[in-house]
Design a protein around this motif. Structure first.
Motif, PDB file in Angstrom:
ATOM      1  N   LEU A 268      90.705  70.804  -8.882  1.00  0.00           N
ATOM      2  CA  LEU A 268      91.901  70.599 -10.002  1.00  0.00           C
ATOM      3  C   LEU A 268      91.228  70.526 -11.079  1.00  0.00           C
ATOM      4  O   LEU A 268      91.733  71.159 -12.010  1.00  0.00           O
ATOM      5  N   ILE A 269      90.277  69.869 -11.515  1.00  0.00           N
ATOM      6  CA  ILE A 269      89.520  69.623 -12.915  1.00  0.00           C
ATOM      7  C   ILE A 269      88.961  70.875 -13.428  1.00  0.00           C
ATOM      8  O   ILE A 269      89.175  71.145 -14.433  1.00  0.00           O
ATOM      9  N   ILE A 270      88.027  71.621 -12.395  1.00  0.00           N
ATOM     10  CA  ILE A 270      87.782  72.921 -12.603  1.00  0.00           C
ATOM     11  C   ILE A 270      88.582  73.806 -13.211  1.00  0.00           C
ATOM     12  O   ILE A 270      88.266  74.640 -14.090  1.00  0.00           O
ATOM     13  N   THR A 271      89.622  73.931 -12.367  1.00  0.00           N
ATOM     14  CA  THR A 271      90.587  75.200 -12.712  1.00  0.00           C
ATOM     15  C   THR A 271      91.352  74.766 -13.985  1.00  0.00           C
ATOM     16  O   THR A 271      91.683  75.719 -14.704  1.00  0.00           O
ATOM     17  N   LEU A 272      91.788  73.533 -14.135  1.00  0.00           N
ATOM     18  CA  LEU A 272      92.354  72.939 -15.215  1.00  0.00           C
ATOM     19  C   LEU A 272      91.543  73.181 -16.744  1.00  0.00           C
ATOM     20  O   LEU A 272      91.983  73.721 -17.567  1.00  0.00           O
ATOM     21  N   PHE A 273      90.407  72.867 -16.656  1.00  0.00           N
ATOM     22  CA  PHE A 273      89.541  72.846 -17.560  1.00  0.00           C
ATOM     23  C   PHE A 273      89.217  74.238 -18.159  1.00  0.00           C
ATOM     24  O   PHE A 273      89.340  74.632 -19.181  1.00  0.00           O
ATOM     25  N   CYS A 274      88.931  75.050 -17.128  1.00  0.00           N
ATOM     26  CA  CYS A 274      88.680  76.481 -17.464  1.00  0.00           C
ATOM     27  C   CYS A 274      89.823  77.359 -17.928  1.00  0.00           C
ATOM     28  O   CYS A 274      89.607  78.089 -18.698  1.00  0.00           O
ATOM     29  N   ALA A 275      90.989  76.943 -17.243  1.00  0.00           N
ATOM     30  CA  ALA A 275      92.127  77.505 -17.850  1.00  0.00           C
ATOM     31  C   ALA A 275      92.526  77.096 -19.358  1.00  0.00           C
ATOM     32  O   ALA A 275      92.901  77.898 -20.035  1.00  0.00           O
ATOM     33  N   TRP A 276      92.338  75.811 -19.548  1.00  0.00           N
ATOM     34  CA  TRP A 276      92.365  75.290 -20.882  1.00  0.00           C
ATOM     35  C   TRP A 276      91.429  76.154 -21.867  1.00  0.00           C
ATOM     36  O   TRP A 276      91.826  76.550 -22.980  1.00  0.00           O
ATOM     37  N   LEU A 277      90.258  76.058 -21.687  1.00  0.00           N
ATOM     38  CA  LEU A 277      89.134  76.857 -22.224  1.00  0.00           C
ATOM     39  C   LEU A 277      89.711  78.347 -22.562  1.00  0.00           C
ATOM     40  O   LEU A 277      89.357  79.014 -23.937  1.00  0.00           O
ATOM     41  N   SER A 278      90.019  79.004 -21.520  1.00  0.00           N
ATOM     42  CA  SER A 278      90.243  80.511 -21.592  1.00  0.00           C
ATOM     43  C   SER A 278      91.698  80.907 -22.363  1.00  0.00           C
ATOM     44  O   SER A 278      91.431  81.853 -23.410  1.00  0.00           O
ATOM     45  N   VAL A 279      92.494  79.812 -22.519  1.00  0.00           N
ATOM     46  CA  VAL A 279      93.802  80.143 -23.143  1.00  0.00           C
ATOM     47  C   VAL A 279      93.433  79.802 -24.675  1.00  0.00           C
ATOM     48  O   VAL A 279      93.983  80.572 -25.230  1.00  0.00           O
ATOM     49  N   ASN A 280      92.875  78.631 -24.872  1.00  0.00           N
ATOM     50  CA  ASN A 280      92.708  78.421 -26.282  1.00  0.00           C
ATOM     51  C   ASN A 280      91.425  79.641 -26.818  1.00  0.00           C
ATOM     52  O   ASN A 280      91.733  79.683 -28.306  1.00  0.00           O
ATOM     53  N   LYS A 281      90.763  80.269 -26.147  1.00  0.00           N
ATOM     54  CA  LYS A 281      89.941  81.441 -26.468  1.00  0.00           C
ATOM     55  C   LYS A 281      90.768  82.470 -27.212  1.00  0.00           C
ATOM     56  O   LYS A 281      90.635  82.992 -28.328  1.00  0.00           O
ATOM     57  N   PHE A 282      91.909  82.610 -26.387  1.00  0.00           N
ATOM     58  CA  PHE A 282      92.740  83.769 -26.652  1.00  0.00           C
ATOM     59  C   PHE A 282      93.741  83.313 -27.884  1.00  0.00           C
ATOM     60  O   PHE A 282      94.284  84.363 -28.465  1.00  0.00           O
ATOM     61  N   LEU A 283      94.132  82.267 -27.705  1.00  0.00           N
ATOM     62  CA  LEU A 283      95.070  81.393 -28.747  1.00  0.00           C
ATOM     63  C   LEU A 283      94.436  81.723 -30.073  1.00  0.00           C
ATOM     64  O   LEU A 283      95.082  82.139 -31.113  1.00  0.00           O
ATOM     65  N   LYS A 284      93.188  81.561 -30.357  1.00  0.00           N
ATOM     66  CA  LYS A 284      92.352  81.755 -31.608  1.00  0.00           C
ATOM     67  C   LYS A 284      92.285  82.948 -32.047  1.00  0.00           C
ATOM     68  O   LYS A 284      91.750  83.054 -33.243  1.00  0.00           O
ATOM     69  N   MET A 285      92.074  84.058 -31.447  1.00  0.00           N
ATOM     70  CA  MET A 285      92.010  85.504 -31.602  1.00  0.00           C
ATOM     71  C   MET A 285      93.209  86.096 -32.730  1.00  0.00           C
ATOM     72  O   MET A 285      94.425  85.810 -32.128  1.00  0.00           O
ATOM     73  N   LYS A 286      92.582  86.798 -33.420  1.00  0.00           N
ATOM     74  CA  LYS A 286      93.600  87.646 -34.254  1.00  0.00           C
ATOM     75  C   LYS A 286      93.812  89.065 -33.097  1.00  0.00           C
ATOM     76  O   LYS A 286      93.309  89.221 -32.445  1.00  0.00           O
ATOM     77  N   ALA A 287      95.031  89.564 -33.491  1.00  0.00           N
ATOM     78  CA  ALA A 287      95.277  90.920 -33.135  1.00  0.00           C
ATOM     79  C   ALA A 287      94.496  91.775 -32.790  1.00  0.00           C
ATOM     80  O   ALA A 287      94.204  92.420 -31.752  1.00  0.00           O
ATOM     81  N   GLY A 288      93.577  92.162 -33.790  1.00  0.00           N
ATOM     82  CA  GLY A 288      92.590  93.101 -33.859  1.00  0.00           C
ATOM     83  C   GLY A 288      91.477  92.689 -32.859  1.00  0.00           C
ATOM     84  O   GLY A 288      90.830  93.595 -32.270  1.00  0.00           O
ATOM     85  N   GLU A 289      91.085  91.518 -32.908  1.00  0.00           N
ATOM     86  CA  GLU A 289      90.088  91.079 -31.845  1.00  0.00           C
ATOM     87  C   GLU A 289      90.291  91.125 -30.508  1.00  0.00           C
ATOM     88  O   GLU A 289      89.549  91.289 -29.421  1.00  0.00           O
ATOM     89  N   LEU A 290      91.728  91.483 -30.032  1.00  0.00           N
ATOM     90  CA  LEU A 290      91.953  91.390 -28.684  1.00  0.00           C
ATOM     91  C   LEU A 290      91.655  92.680 -28.067  1.00  0.00           C
ATOM     92  O   LEU A 290      91.732  93.076 -26.793  1.00  0.00           O
TER      93      LEU A 290
END
Length: 293
Positions: A268-290
């Motif tokens: 539970l902890i590792i999947t939640l933490f990894c999902a949080w990190l991954s979503v945050n990474k893409f949330l911080k990206m601009k359109a061109g970086e995707l």
């Protein structure tokens, strides 16, 4: 349009299955490490508590005095188990080994002494503790000698210490590897939906609103992965018990519960933490970086 939607759902379902199976395999690895470490600890305690210290009684000690001595020794804090071996028991054992009764050479008189075979608690099963325990036992009335195998005890403690160190290092390394593998698996799954994340940002959705579906899915995937891992581990333990029933001496109910809890909690902890990190990474990206990743 309907075919495209069905194809998308099928692809997403396949991703979830792949993610769960991949995570479950890593959790199986982690569960094996936890199980091995806990079993090693129990095995160490089992071996130490089966090392024998022998109290040889004086030849003139009567059975009544020996019984009183047994009661007194049993109350000592470091005694785990005690067995009284009478003169007759010693004579029978020696006669079995020699093939002749030693009393025959003494005119029918038994020349041997009774003894107490002591097993200590694991915390006291080392040469330093046994040394002062031996001194204390020798002071008791009716005791002529206290004997123990110093070299064996030293070797056992040394080997068990080395095994424990290796298991702890292995556990630390595999935990890091497990985290990396699960993190990469979840990141790849979220990577496929990076444009959906960006689209939700464009329409004004808050970061928490965007994160929640991914975190909710991560909780479900963590539970499912842990369940699969526990089923695999349970099957392995059942097969091991069928092959060698004595193994359950060191794999007790506490070991099983702790292992199951660790696998579930880590899943539970590792999947939640990894999902949080991954979503945050893409949330911080601009359109061109995707398009560049």
């Amino acid at each position: 349009m309907a075919k495209k939607r069905n194809r998308t759902r099928s692809h997403h379902g396949l991703q979830v299955v792949t993610l769960c199976i991949s995570t479950a395999m890593v959790l199986v690895l982690l569960g094996m490490v936890v199980l091995t470490v806990l079993t090693g600890r129990n095995l160490s305690q089992y071996v130490k508590e089966n090392l024998t210290v022998t109290m040889v009684l004086s030849p003139e000690t009567t059975p009544q005095e020996a019984a009183q001595l047994c009661k007194r020794v049993k109350t000592l804090r470091y005694i785990n188990d005690l067995k009284y071996v009478s003169k007759d028991d010693v004579r029978k054992e020696l006669a079995k080994e020699l093939g002749t009764d030693p009393a025959e050479f003494m005119g029918g008189e038994n020349p041997l002494s009774a003894s107490l075979e002591l097993k200590l608690h694991a915390d006291y099963a080392n040469n330093d503790s046994i040394k002062w325990i031996s001194t204390e036992l020798k002071k008791m009335h009716g005791v002529s000698e206290v004997d123990y195998r110093k070299e064996l005890i030293e070797t056992v403690n040394k080997r068990l210490g080395q095994i424990s160190l290796v298991l702890l290092v292995l556990a630390a390394l595999l935990t890091i590897v497990s985290f990396s593998l699960i993190n990469n698996t979840i990141r790849l799954a979220i990577y496929a939906r990076r444009f959906s994340i960006h689209t939700m940002k464009l329409v004004g959705a808050s970061w928490n609103f965007i994160r929640w579906p991914f975190l909710r899915n991560a909780i479900g995937q963590g539970f499912l992965s842990a369940f699969i891992a526990l089923a695999v581990l349970g099957g392995g333990i059942y097969a091991l018990n069928t092959y060698e029933p004595d193994i359950m001496t060191v794999i007790d109910i506490n070991v099983l519960l702790i292992t199951a809890g660790a696998v579930l909690l880590f899943g539970l902890i590792i999947t939640l933490f990894c999902a949080w990190l991954s979503v945050n990474k893409f949330l911080k990206m601009k359109a061109g970086e995707l398009y560049k990743i």
